[in-house]
Design an enzyme around this catalytic site. Structure first.
Site, short mmCIF file in Angstrom:
data_model
loop_
_atom_site.label_atom_id
_atom_site.label_comp_id
_atom_site.label_asym_id
_atom_site.label_seq_id
_atom_site.Cartn_x
_atom_site.Cartn_y
_atom_site.Cartn_z
N CYS A 139 0.83 -1.21 0.00
CA CYS A 139 0.00 0.00 0.00
C CYS A 139 0.87 1.26 0.00
O CYS A 139 1.54 1.52 -0.98
CB CYS A 139 -1.00 -0.05 1.15
N GLU B 178 -2.37 -9.03 3.23
CA GLU B 178 -2.72 -9.51 4.57
C GLU B 178 -4.20 -9.32 4.86
O GLU B 178 -4.70 -9.77 5.89
CB GLU B 178 -1.87 -8.78 5.64
N HIS C 17 -3.70 -5.02 -0.27
CA HIS C 17 -3.24 -5.54 1.01
C HIS C 17 -3.31 -7.06 1.01
O HIS C 17 -4.39 -7.62 1.23
CB HIS C 17 -4.13 -5.00 2.14
#
Lengths: 252, 210
Positions: free
Chosen positions: B80, B189, B187
């Protein structure tokens, strides 16, 4: 292109998951971590946890729940309920929240939206607005989990919050919440047209068709649900395929 | 050992959880010794470009990263804003110099008259080159969505550095890659199965194209 989102909302009271109607008559519907695991396996797009009776004790319980959930659910998590300061926001972001939701604070201390957006980024600032409509069609914002009326018109309040730096709006009709009679579509459509930030529809969904209309009629960016997923046999999986079959751009 | 750089921005905890979940040996640190010992480095990032660069510099991370990534060629993943700071300049809230590893600028997403909302938040399909090791085991057609939440994007001077794209109003870089440096606007994650797979692929990536 960006997909429409399905976001289960888990209401928390004293560390347990609850469900209610018109923001009252809450009943215990289980362990939030277990529910989160189930939603995670059903590939929901995000999850939102709202503490409806915030206190120092409940906040500690919510933190523990989020820490558990964040270990296994790798999707965006939004937390709301009693957030009043930058420190509150920081604490939640640190333990696994990606976004926080301001509700009462957005009314009592709207500058917190601006400060939060400046320090943490507007993408993590969701403003949640609860409202009722009277018999004359006049709408009013309520705070403190629907217990305290204000003199604010929800559309004006939303515009103000968007200007202050809110990243998303979560709009809930208290009249329709828990009734499963459908979203307040005309109003939600008005809101979507009034702001440049994503709008998440909440309050009143009772069927997959309600979700469909929220996207095709009101053009919201996301829908939330508690009742449909808890009390009917519709699941996020069925919801996704239903929407996909009706040409809505969702993950499948 | 993978070191996630902790400079007070970015959801280091989420990145840590995801890597821990897939069984990687991972630490969150900004200690130079730990960074030097790591085999791979991850730079998360959330918030404004300018503030993130300020924090990176205040901890001296720009210098140590220069050494470990550009000189010693350790595989590096930016996420990001951790991707955006690789640019030469960020145009969010003024003009701010970036690390300059992927020359280009970071600019507002062009949504123009489209009525598209900003930030770009949610799941979007990513187009990536078939067979690329970082997208190994991720389906190139059917299930290729990742989670995005941003209003700015990195436009590299050299389009050959664009590894993957997505579309929101216009097509823009969802990921960039240059030698041992890779970075994603999305992202991983927060992207469930696809994201975990991407992180697993990174944890085995030796740097460089396939």
């Amino acid at each position: 292109m960006l997909k429409k989102r399905i976001i289960p909302v888990l209401l928390l009271k004293d560390g347990r998951m609850v469900k209610g109607k018109h923001f009252t008559d809450f009943r215990d519907v289980g362990n939030p971590v277990t529910a989160a695991r189930v939603y995670n396996s059903q590939k929901v797009d995000e999850m939102t946890f709202l503490d409806i009776a915030p206190s120092p004790e409940s906040k500690e319980k919510v933190r523990r729940i989020i820490q558990e959930v964040a270990k296994e659910c790798f999707m965006p998590l939004t937390i709301g309920g009693g957030i009043q300061s930058l420190e509150d926001i920081y604490t939640l972001l640190k333990i696994g929240a990606d976004k926080i939701s301001l509700n009462s604070a957005a009314v009592r201390n709207p500058q917190l939206i601006k400060q939060g957006a400046e320090v943490f980024g507007n993408q993590c600032m969701v403003v949640s607005v609860d409202y009722t409509t009277d018999e004359n069609g006049t709408r009013r914002v309520w705070i403190d989990s629907g217990k305290t009326p204000t003199e604010l018109d929800p559309l004006e309040h939303i515009r103000r919050c968007a200007n202050l730096g809110a990243g998303e709006i979560l709009i809930t009709s208290i009249d329709r919440e828990g009734t499963m009679t459908g979203y307040d579509l005309d109003f939600y459509q008005e809101i979507v047209k009034a702001v440049d930030i994503p709008v998440i529809a909440s309050g009143g969904a009772g069927s997959l068709n309600d979700f469909l209309e929220a996207f095709t009629v009101a053009d919201v960016s996301a829908i939330t649900s508690g009742s449909v997923f808890h009390f009917t046999d519709q699941s996020p999986i069925k919801t996704r395929f239903f929407l996909y079959d009706h040409k809505v751009n969702v993950r499948v | 050992m993978i070191a996630i750089l902790d400079y007070g921005s970015g959801n280091t905890f989420s990145v840590y959880n995801a890597l821990d979940y897939i069984g990687a040996d991972v630490v969150v640190t900004r200690e130079p010794d730990a960074i030097r010992r790591a085999d791979r480095l991850i730079l998360p990032g959330v918030g404004a470009f300018g503030k993130c660069m300020e924090k990176i510099r205040s901890y001296g991370l720009d210098e140590i990263l220069q050494e470990e990534v550009l000189v010693r060629k350790k595989p590096f993943l930016g996420i990001c804003v951790g991707m955006q700071v690789l640019a030469s300049v960020g145009l969010e809230k003024g003009e701010h110099p970036g690390l300059g590893w992927i020359p280009g600028s970071v600019r507002l997403l062009e949504t123009g008259e489209s009525g598209l909302k900003l930030p770009h938040v949610g799941w979007n399909d990513v187009d990536f080159p078939k067979g690329h090791p970082l997208f190994h085991k991720i389906h190139p057609e059917k299930d290729r969505a990742f989670y995005f939440v941003h209003s700015y994007h990195l436009a590299p001077d050299d389009p050959s550095w664009i590894l993957a794209t997505t579309e929101y109003g216009s097509v823009f870089a969802a990921a960039v890659a240059r030698d041992n440096v890779v970075a994603t606007q999305f992202h991983p994650e927060k992207s469930q199965k696809n994201g975990l797979q991407f992180l697993e692929n990174f944890s085995e990536w030796e740097g460089g194209p396939c």
